[in-house]
Design a protein around this motif. Structure first.
Motif, PDB file in Angstrom:
ATOM      1  N   LEU A  92     122.774  39.688  33.170  1.00 28.09           N
ATOM      2  CA  LEU A  92     123.868  39.601  32.320  1.00 28.09           C
ATOM      3  C   LEU A  92     124.610  40.244  31.638  1.00 28.09           C
ATOM      4  O   LEU A  92     125.735  40.661  31.430  1.00 28.09           O
ATOM      5  N   ASP A  93     123.599  41.075  30.859  1.00 27.40           N
ATOM      6  CA  ASP A  93     124.225  42.050  29.770  1.00 27.40           C
ATOM      7  C   ASP A  93     124.701  43.162  30.638  1.00 27.40           C
ATOM      8  O   ASP A  93     126.009  43.622  30.148  1.00 27.40           O
ATOM      9  N   SER A 102     126.998  31.275  29.299  1.00 34.91           N
ATOM     10  CA  SER A 102     127.032  32.745  29.521  1.00 34.91           C
ATOM     11  C   SER A 102     127.279  33.118  31.025  1.00 34.91           C
ATOM     12  O   SER A 102     128.276  34.087  31.267  1.00 34.91           O
ATOM     13  N   ILE A 103     126.945  32.218  31.743  1.00 39.00           N
ATOM     14  CA  ILE A 103     127.026  32.471  33.457  1.00 39.00           C
ATOM     15  C   ILE A 103     128.644  32.300  33.294  1.00 39.00           C
ATOM     16  O   ILE A 103     129.123  33.092  34.195  1.00 39.00           O
ATOM     17  N   ILE A 104     129.030  31.268  33.009  1.00 38.08           N
ATOM     18  CA  ILE A 104     130.459  30.865  33.264  1.00 38.08           C
ATOM     19  C   ILE A 104     131.392  31.919  32.784  1.00 38.08           C
ATOM     20  O   ILE A 104     132.399  32.485  33.303  1.00 38.08           O
ATOM     21  N   LEU A 121     113.792  37.429  32.530  1.00 42.36           N
ATOM     22  CA  LEU A 121     114.013  38.829  32.140  1.00 42.36           C
ATOM     23  C   LEU A 121     115.124  39.492  32.880  1.00 42.36           C
ATOM     24  O   LEU A 121     116.182  40.336  32.370  1.00 42.36           O
ATOM     25  N   GLU A 122     114.824  39.424  34.067  1.00 46.70           N
ATOM     26  CA  GLU A 122     116.017  40.086  34.997  1.00 46.70           C
ATOM     27  C   GLU A 122     117.346  39.628  34.740  1.00 46.70           C
ATOM     28  O   GLU A 122     118.203  40.314  35.059  1.00 46.70           O
ATOM     29  N   GLN A 123     117.443  38.169  34.770  1.00 46.67           N
ATOM     30  CA  GLN A 123     118.673  37.634  34.754  1.00 46.67           C
ATOM     31  C   GLN A 123     119.426  37.949  33.488  1.00 46.67           C
ATOM     32  O   GLN A 123     120.516  38.186  33.276  1.00 46.67           O
ATOM     33  N   LEU A 138     128.671  36.241  22.858  1.00 47.10           N
ATOM     34  CA  LEU A 138     127.540  35.741  23.595  1.00 47.10           C
ATOM     35  C   LEU A 138     126.464  36.288  22.939  1.00 47.10           C
ATOM     36  O   LEU A 138     126.112  37.379  22.557  1.00 47.10           O
ATOM     37  N   ASN A 139     125.165  35.366  22.850  1.00 43.86           N
ATOM     38  CA  ASN A 139     123.975  35.633  22.243  1.00 43.86           C
ATOM     39  C   ASN A 139     122.740  35.453  23.193  1.00 43.86           C
ATOM     40  O   ASN A 139     122.514  34.227  23.510  1.00 43.86           O
ATOM     41  N   PHE A 140     122.213  36.343  23.898  1.00 48.56           N
ATOM     42  CA  PHE A 140     121.364  36.169  25.050  1.00 48.56           C
ATOM     43  C   PHE A 140     120.154  35.867  24.494  1.00 48.56           C
ATOM     44  O   PHE A 140     119.260  35.416  25.251  1.00 48.56           O
TER      45      PHE A 140
END
Length: 123
Positions: free
Chosen positions: A102-103, A54-56, A96-98, A85-87
């Motif tokens: 990301l979203d 996800s980050i990449i 939760l903040e991250q 992507l499935n967070f």
């Protein structure tokens, strides 16, 4: 370039990707080539799990939308990957903040990439 780590911190991985891109950009003086090499450099890290993947992909997208033109295959790849992507799979490693970050970043990338001129040549 960055070595393969078994554990990445959220901001540390974003920073490593940006630094690697800058190194390749300095070497090639071509954003498309630098971006492709950066993604290739982090392919093994992407395979570590959904968190790293996800980050990449988000970092890749943020770099891609800084380009004036986007190679059509890069756009297709990124949009497809971001849509898949499935967070939920990231909850065990991300705060939760991250997850919210990301979203939000994902939404901005998708919005911006739709506004970019698409090219069929890797400039």
């Amino acid at each position: 370039m960055e070595g393969l780590y078994l554990h990445w911190d959220y901001e540390e991985l974003f920073e490593a990707i940006r630094e690697t891109y800058q190194e390749f950009w300095s070497e090639y003086r071509n954003g498309t080539q630098a971006l492709a090499r950066t993604l290739s450099e982090f392919e093994a890290v992407m395979n570590l799990g959904a968190f790293e993947r996800s980050i990449i992909l988000i970092a890749y997208g943020e770099l891609l939308v800084t380009h004036s033109k986007v190679f059509h295959k890069s756009k297709e790849y990124l949009v497809n990957e971001l849509e898949n992507l499935n967070f939920e799979q990231v909850k065990d490693k991300a705060t939760l903040e991250q997850l919210h970050d990301l979203d939000a970043r994902k939404k901005v990338i998708i919005e911006k990439i739709e506004q970019k001129t698409v090219t069929t040549t890797m400039e």
